[in-house]
Design a protein around this motif. Structure first.
Motif, mmCIF file in Angstrom:
data_model
loop_
_atom_site.group_PDB
_atom_site.id
_atom_site.type_symbol
_atom_site.label_atom_id
_atom_site.label_comp_id
_atom_site.label_asym_id
_atom_site.label_seq_id
_atom_site.Cartn_x
_atom_site.Cartn_y
_atom_site.Cartn_z
ATOM 1 N N ILE A 7 33.989 81.509 65.319
ATOM 2 C CA ILE A 7 34.881 81.442 64.162
ATOM 3 C C ILE A 7 35.346 82.852 63.811
ATOM 4 O O ILE A 7 34.534 83.771 63.771
ATOM 5 C CB ILE A 7 34.153 80.801 62.960
ATOM 6 N N LEU A 52 39.589 81.268 59.988
ATOM 7 C CA LEU A 52 39.433 81.171 58.544
ATOM 8 C C LEU A 52 40.253 82.328 57.977
ATOM 9 O O LEU A 52 39.858 83.485 58.108
ATOM 10 C CB LEU A 52 37.950 81.313 58.192
ATOM 11 N N ILE A 115 34.603 73.120 58.182
ATOM 12 C CA ILE A 115 34.512 73.754 59.505
ATOM 13 C C ILE A 115 33.978 72.742 60.524
ATOM 14 O O ILE A 115 34.551 72.581 61.590
ATOM 15 C CB ILE A 115 33.628 75.028 59.442
#
Length: 121
Positions: A7, A52, A115
């Motif tokens: 991520i 993100l 997520i």
């Protein structure tokens, strides 16, 4: 054993980056982070499984970054969750191609479930 999901966090608030990074690593994710949104667009390989992005970053609008990511063949299918302190921006985040939106301050459980949802699909 499968490799951990990766991520990338892009936010110019070091407190948020640190907190989210710690939480994600605790959950077993591999985390890349930057406080400079332009760095996201410099990625050429080793793409994350999810982005993100903060909407307001110094000198960079996260929505512009999202639009660019969604235009590129190499990144258009990677989920983008945008975060912002302003709820008014949820619609413009989606218009920019974001897959999801989270308002600051956000609940870590809510972030983790979003997520997980996007990485499962």
């Amino acid at each position: 054993m499968t490799a951990p999901k990766k991520i990338m966090i892009a936010d110019d608030d070091p407190g948020i980056v640190d907190a989210v990074e710690m939480m994600l690593e605790f959950e077993g994710y591999e985390v890349l982070s930057t406080m400079d949104g332009a760095k996201v667009l410099e990625l050429r390989d080793e793409f994350p499984d999810l982005f993100l992005l903060d909407i307001w970053m110094s000198g960079q609008d996260g929505r512009d970054i999202c639009r660019e990511l969604k235009k590129r063949d190499s990144t258009k299918n990677i989920p983008v969750i945008m975060i912002s302190a302003s709820t008014d921006l949820a619609r413009s985040a989606r218009e920019a191609g974001a897959d999801d939106f989270l308002e600051k301050p956000f609940n870590m459980d809510e972030l983790m479930s979003k997520i997980a949802l996007h990485l499962a699909s």
